[in-house]
Scaffold this motif. Structure first.
Motif, short mmCIF file in Angstrom:
data_model
loop_
_atom_site.label_atom_id
_atom_site.label_comp_id
_atom_site.label_asym_id
_atom_site.label_seq_id
_atom_site.Cartn_x
_atom_site.Cartn_y
_atom_site.Cartn_z
N GLY A 10 0.81 -1.21 0.00
CA GLY A 10 0.00 0.00 0.00
C GLY A 10 0.84 1.25 0.00
O GLY A 10 0.58 2.19 -0.75
N PHE A 14 0.94 3.99 -3.07
CA PHE A 14 0.55 5.39 -2.88
C PHE A 14 1.71 6.32 -3.15
O PHE A 14 1.56 7.36 -3.80
N ARG B 247 -12.81 8.47 -1.75
CA ARG B 247 -13.72 7.33 -1.63
C ARG B 247 -14.22 7.01 -3.03
O ARG B 247 -14.79 7.87 -3.70
N GLU B 284 -14.39 1.78 -1.54
CA GLU B 284 -13.10 1.74 -0.85
C GLU B 284 -12.66 3.17 -0.59
O GLU B 284 -13.01 4.09 -1.34
N GLY B 286 -9.25 5.20 -0.17
CA GLY B 286 -7.81 5.07 -0.30
C GLY B 286 -7.33 5.68 -1.60
O GLY B 286 -7.80 6.74 -2.01
N GLY B 307 -6.47 0.57 0.32
CA GLY B 307 -7.38 1.34 1.14
C GLY B 307 -7.58 0.73 2.50
O GLY B 307 -6.90 -0.24 2.89
N ASN B 308 -8.53 1.29 3.24
CA ASN B 308 -8.79 0.79 4.59
C ASN B 308 -9.27 -0.65 4.59
O ASN B 308 -9.06 -1.38 5.54
N ASP B 326 -9.35 2.80 9.80
CA ASP B 326 -9.07 1.39 9.53
C ASP B 326 -9.16 0.63 10.84
O ASP B 326 -8.80 1.15 11.91
N LYS B 331 -3.36 -2.29 5.34
CA LYS B 331 -4.21 -1.82 4.27
C LYS B 331 -4.61 -2.99 3.37
O LYS B 331 -3.86 -3.95 3.20
#
Lengths: 220, 529
Positions: A10, A14, B247, B284, B286, B307-308, B326, B331
């Motif tokens: 992740g 990102f 989102r 989602e 993230g 994402g969470n 979260d 993640k």
């Protein structure tokens, strides 16, 4: 271990996106200062891409539903949702934006008390060979290689009692000015959505279709 | 290409040239123009307003004495001033090289002997000979003929939004549904749902698109509920890469992200297991990278998101709906790869991996249970634990002409874990959970077989689907089902539909003495805008 991998994935994802965004933002911004280019080839490609990609999920909406500016934003939205490459989205924009004109679309049958039928006496006799090339570049997107139509609402040009049984003047008027038959969900955009075509080009296409499907013009 | 040779104007006298000129330039009148001359050459720059097409003006550059092709160098969909500016710059360029320019236009008789040859070319010809009209051609052509650099930036179709960097679009959909329900010997009728989902798209140049959608519904008590379906920023990094943040609708599978709006969905509701509280992730929170790559005449697509991720639902199942915050430090990663071997055939594969963490006590269902769980435990001292969630799926769609055929499969597994849930006494151990859902659907528009103005708008639809729950008996009794839908759509417009759907539901995990079948008739009006 699994948690570490997930977190790391992740973070890397990102961070990569952020870095790329930052480094490319300037060039992207600069490239968008110049107006988008949408030439005749782009319009032709866009017609095909429109039929191929937009119908993957929903009915094709008539180009006349939105004006050019709204199509610009709408297609940008769909570029994301449908994962379209930017070049493909630009082609679709070119087609829809050039087809979006609402002027000239006929909602009644020319020659039957509706819109007036134009005179095309000034045109040279149609050239089927040239018409085939035009058809394969632009018309084929909706009407298909076999003339039977690739999307719902597009008429079968090969039908014995189909569109080609009308007079040359009526068919040319419909193609050049745009047309939507009663009951059909789809409108034929003026000049097939490609304003670079000439009336002679359309006459050539009609000559090709008549020869290809052996359908003579009607008398009224 | 030898298209020009087919023209009947070849070799005809000047009157034919005059006729052809009037025709070829779209029955358009030259509104203004310039003649630029040297001792031996005349050139003209004319601003033409076509009678059809989107362009409001075109700049025609003619060099009849040199036998060069006439060229439309620029055009604008917006403003004649654009063409005038470009024409004047070209005039200035010619003047600087020794031309003497005055206002006016060349007579059509001054056209080359066969004007149709040069300007009646089709886009095919132009493309083949690289003499199509955009500014890239202009530069080379001008440098050959004038030796000067002509201002670039002209475009065949000027971007409509050229006057502003920011533009926006309101889209969305709305629907109203009436349901007749027959369950356990009782028949009820309800106007069950009225929904309005406005979507807002704000675009800044070609750099960013901000998009958001609200879902506004009236609930069973008559109260209006407003939920945020998605709110995301799309940053266009590259032709093939878009960064999405915020989102967003989950990229897993095809139904939730692309088909769930009622004007797109061919039936009145989602397949079993594909709506809220199903196995398909809905949203989602993230970041996501996504895009497509052209492969000849087709494309491959990708989306990968972090994402969470999922959480434990009240029932002890998995909630795949995005939440702020979260429930653990890990993640979730999810995504989909798609491929179109043919323009009308798409196949895709999806995945999701992540963790869910149990809660010590139930919140109020609005996210309070998210976050570090209170280690209160139950009388046995059991503490909440985490469980790994893995999901995979496959989907396919065949959309050719009047046919719309789809199938989708999703399978999610969650490890054994300890958590509090609805009906539990404190924290309890939950066994491994498996959720599985699939459907197959076929629709056919009658326009494929008839031109009748009424009949061609009908579209019969059939769908069969199943939702299975293994490892959570209470949820299985409530939600596991086999569902058959037979519907008939009547399309008032490409995005406006009225439909009737007959639906049979068989709840497969209920006790023998409990009612397990339901028949419903849904009448729905849906409008996409």
């Amino acid at each position: 271990m699994n948690k570490t991998i997930l977190s790391l994935t992740g973070a890397v994802l990102f961070a990569t996106g952020a870095v790329v965004a930052q480094t490319m933002a300037q060039s992207t911004s600069e490239s968008t200062v110049a107006p988008q280019e949408a030439d005749a080839a782009s319009v032709a490609r866009g017609a095909k891409a429109w039929t191929n990609h937009c119908s993957r999920c929903h009915n094709l909406r008539s180009p006349s539903e939105l004006n050019a500016e709204l199509w610009d934003v709408s297609v940008q939205h769909m570029r994301v949702r449908a994962n379209l490459p930017g070049a493909v989205a630009d082609d679709i924009k070119a087609f829809l934006m050039s087809s979006a004109t609402s002027t000239g679309v006929q909602y009644s049958t020319p020659g039957q008390g509706g819109a007036s039928v134009a005179s095309f006496a000034h045109l040279s006799p149609g050239d089927p060979l040239h018409g085939k090339e035009i058809y394969s570049q632009t018309c084929i997107a909706c009407h298909g290689a076999d003339g039977k139509g690739t999307i719902s609402g597009v008429p079968d040009l090969t039908a014995a009692k189909g569109r080609l049984t009308k007079t040359d003047e009526v068919v040319l008027t419909n193609i050049i000015k745009g047309y939507q038959s009663e009951g059909s969900l789809m409108a034929m955009p003026p000049m097939g959505g490609n304003p670079d075509l000439t009336e002679q080009d359309i006459a050539d296409v009609l000559a090709y279709l008549r020869k290809e499907y052996d359908i003579a013009p009607g008398t009224e | 290409m030898q298209i020009a040779c087919h023209r009947k104007v070849l070799g005809l006298p000047a009157i034919t040239g005059l006729f052809s000129y009037l025709f070829l330039y779209g029955s358009a009148a030259a509104q203004s123009g310039y003649i630029c001359s040297t001792e031996n050459l005349d050139r003209s720059i004319e601003i033409i307003q076509p009678d059809y097409g989107n362009a409001v003006c075109k700049v025609l550059y003619r060099k009849p004495d040199e036998g060069a092709p006439d060229q439309f160098l620029w055009r604008s969909n917006q403003s004649i001033a654009f063409c005038e500016e470009k024409a004047q710059k070209l005039v200035a360029s010619l003047v600087s090289t020794g031309f003497d320019c005055t206002e006016g236009s060349l007579e059509p008789m001054r056209q080359p002997a066969q004007p149709a040859i040069v300007s009646n070319k089709t886009p095919v010809d132009k493309i083949a000979q690289n003499v199509v009209e955009p500014h890239v051609t202009l530069a080379s052509a001008s440098s050959e003929n004038t030796g000067q650099s002509v201002p670039a930036g002209g475009v065949p179709y000027q971007r409509v939004s050229g006057a502003s960097d920011m533009k926006w679009h309101l889209a969305g959909y709305a629907d109203a549904t009436f349901i007749v329900r027959d369950f356990d010997g009782e028949t009820t009728t309800d106007f069950s749902a009225a929904r309005f989902n406005p979507g807002f798209h704000f675009q800044y140049k070609d750099l960013v698109l901000l998009e958001a959608e609200l879902e506004i519904v009236v609930d069973g008590d008559g109260e209006t509920e407003v939920e945020l379906e998605y709110a995301q920023a799309d940053i266009f990094l590259h032709d093939n890469v878009t960064l999405v943040a915020g989102r967003f609708l989950s990229p897993v599978g095809q139904f939730q992200e692309r088909l769930h709006p009622t004007w797109i969905n061919r039936l009145a509701n989602p397949p079993a297991g594909f709506g809220h509280d199903g196995v398909q992730p809905t949203s989602e929170l993230g970041a996501m990278l996504r895009g497509g790559v052209s492969l000849g005449s087709t494309i491959a697509t990708y989306a990968i998101a972090v994402g969470n991720g999922p959480r434990v639902s009240h029932e002890g199942s998995i909630s795949f709906e995005a939440a702020t915050g979260d429930d653990n430090a890990n993640k979730a990663v999810s995504g989909r790869l798609g491929f179109l071997p043919l323009p009308y055939l798409e196949i895709g594969g999806s995945f999701l991996v992540g963790d869910v963490t149990g809660v010590g006590e139930l919140g109020d269902g609005h996210g309070d249970e998210v976050g570090a769980p209170e280690p209160i435990g139950d009388m046995d001292g059991l503490l909440p634990t985490s469980g790994n969630v893995t999901l995979w799926g496959a989907d396919a769609a065949y959309t050719r002409g009047p046919w719309d055929v789809r199938a989708e499969y999703l399978n999610a597994n969650r490890d054994m874990m300890a958590t509090a849930f609805e009906g539990s006494i404190g924290v309890e151990m939950l066994p491994e959970l498996e959720l599985e859902a699939w459907y197959a659907q076929i629709a056919y528009r009658l326009s494929g077989i008839t031109d009748h103005k009424i009949l061609q708008r009908f579209e019969p639809v059939f769908r069969y689907g199943e939702f299975r729950v293994m490892g959570l008996d209470e949820l299985a009794e409530e939600a596991a089902e086999e569902r058959v839908d037979v519907g008939l759509n009547y399309w008032l417009a490409p995005s406006v539909v009225t439909r009737g759907v007959l639906e049979w539901r068989d709840f497969t995990a209920r006790e023998a003495d409990e009612p397990s079948s339901e028949t419903r008739f849904l009448l729905q009006f849906a409008y996409g805008f």
